[in-house]
Design an enzyme around this catalytic site. Structure first.
Site, PDB file in Angstrom:
ATOM      1  N   HIS A   1       3.266  -1.612   1.179  1.00  0.00           N
ATOM      2  CA  HIS A   1       3.901  -0.646   0.281  1.00  0.00           C
ATOM      3  C   HIS A   1       5.009   0.075   1.047  1.00  0.00           C
ATOM      4  O   HIS A   1       5.008   0.116   2.283  1.00  0.00           O
ATOM      5  CB  HIS A   1       2.879   0.356  -0.238  1.00  0.00           C
ATOM      6  CG  HIS A   1       1.949  -0.207  -1.257  1.00  0.00           C
ATOM      7  ND1 HIS A   1       1.116   0.583  -2.025  1.00  0.00           N
ATOM      8  CD2 HIS A   1       1.705  -1.491  -1.655  1.00  0.00           C
ATOM      9  CE1 HIS A   1       0.402  -0.174  -2.847  1.00  0.00           C
ATOM     10  NE2 HIS A   1       0.737  -1.437  -2.635  1.00  0.00           N
TER      11      HIS A   1
ATOM     12  N   GLU B   1       5.661   3.138   1.675  1.00  0.00           N
ATOM     13  CA  GLU B   1       5.236   4.185   2.605  1.00  0.00           C
ATOM     14  C   GLU B   1       4.686   3.591   3.904  1.00  0.00           C
ATOM     15  O   GLU B   1       4.974   4.072   5.001  1.00  0.00           O
ATOM     16  CB  GLU B   1       4.150   5.067   1.966  1.00  0.00           C
ATOM     17  CG  GLU B   1       4.544   5.710   0.652  1.00  0.00           C
ATOM     18  CD  GLU B   1       4.052   4.913  -0.545  1.00  0.00           C
ATOM     19  OE1 GLU B   1       4.368   3.705  -0.616  1.00  0.00           O
ATOM     20  OE2 GLU B   1       3.362   5.477  -1.401  1.00  0.00           O
TER      21      GLU B   1
ATOM     22  N   CYS C   1      -0.473   5.809  -3.647  1.00  0.00           N
ATOM     23  CA  CYS C   1      -1.806   5.340  -3.991  1.00  0.00           C
ATOM     24  C   CYS C   1      -2.783   5.828  -2.917  1.00  0.00           C
ATOM     25  O   CYS C   1      -2.383   6.433  -1.920  1.00  0.00           O
ATOM     26  CB  CYS C   1      -1.827   3.812  -4.086  1.00  0.00           C
ATOM     27  SG  CYS C   1      -1.579   2.982  -2.496  1.00  0.00           S
TER      28      CYS C   1
ATOM     29  N   CYS D   1      -2.031   4.448   0.679  1.00  0.00           N
ATOM     30  CA  CYS D   1      -0.883   5.073   1.346  1.00  0.00           C
ATOM     31  C   CYS D   1      -1.151   6.536   1.668  1.00  0.00           C
ATOM     32  O   CYS D   1      -0.737   7.029   2.724  1.00  0.00           O
ATOM     33  CB  CYS D   1       0.357   4.933   0.475  1.00  0.00           C
ATOM     34  SG  CYS D   1       0.901   3.214   0.285  1.00  0.00           S
TER      35      CYS D   1
END
Length: 204
Positions: free
Chosen positions: A71, A73, A101, A104
């Site tokens: 992701h 991040e 999420c 993360c």
């Protein structure tokens, strides 16, 4: 998606220290999100900042990297940790175009990120208050300040347009396949009525 962040988001959340700076860095994160779109990934971008300077950037690339953890991040956190030679990133602010999420959010807390600023809310998997709020979990041994809804309209619009385009292309492909199989083009338009349901596909 454009609602104001709720008071319980984060812990002892102060007012943003510099709203203009937050908006400027979020626009940089939006540029990173565009990079993800160009590669066919869900357009989410992140920028990690310390002392007013960009340390690292990232954008979604789980499909291209065959990595479910890639992701935006996480990509930015990895880049910064490698650059600094330290898995702890105190004093940093992470800007991301979509509410983090749970994966993360926990990565940010493990890295000791000081502040997290996000754009659009994610009603399906958001761990900054939409589904749960890990940043306000008192039993965890680190807490980051949290501020949501920065440039939310622009961040949300980018995601919505991406999914609209993906559905449109999917409908075209189904229509073409139906034509080629002699079943007619009518079946190609299924699910198009769902195009304008905001946020339904923010599960990235």
């Amino acid at each position: 998606m454009d609602r104001e962040p709720e008071a319980e988001h984060g812990c002892d959340l102060p007012d943003p220290p510099d709203a203009q700076a937050d908006s400027a860095f979020m626009r940089l994160a939006l540029d990173q999100a565009q990079n993800a779109w160009l590669l066919g990934e869900v357009p989410v971008g992140a920028v990690l900042v310390r002392d007013g300077k960009v340390l690292a950037t990232g954008y979604n690339r789980p499909v291209g990297d065959s990595d479910p953890t890639a992701h935006a991040e996480i990509v930015a956190l990895r880049q910064a940790a490698s650059l600094l030679g330290n898995y702890r990133l105190p004093g940093c602010t992470l800007y991301v175009t979509l509410e983090p999420c749970a994966m993360c959010a926990m990565a940010m807390l493990h890295a000791r990120v000081q502040r997290v600023v996000f754009g659009a809310f994610d009603p399906k998997t958001g761990a900054g208050g939409s589904v749960l709020n890990l940043f306000a979990e008192s039993r965890l041994n680190h807490h980051a300040q949290l501020h949501g809804g920065v440039e939310a309209a622009a961040c949300g619009a980018l995601l919505q347009e991406f999914f609209r385009e993906r559905r449109r292309l999917g409908a075209q492909e189904r229509a073409q396949a139906a034509d080629e199989s002699g079943q007619g083009a009518a079946q190609g338009g299924i699910e198009v009525s769902h195009l304008d349901q905001p946020g339904e596909d923010f599960d990235v």
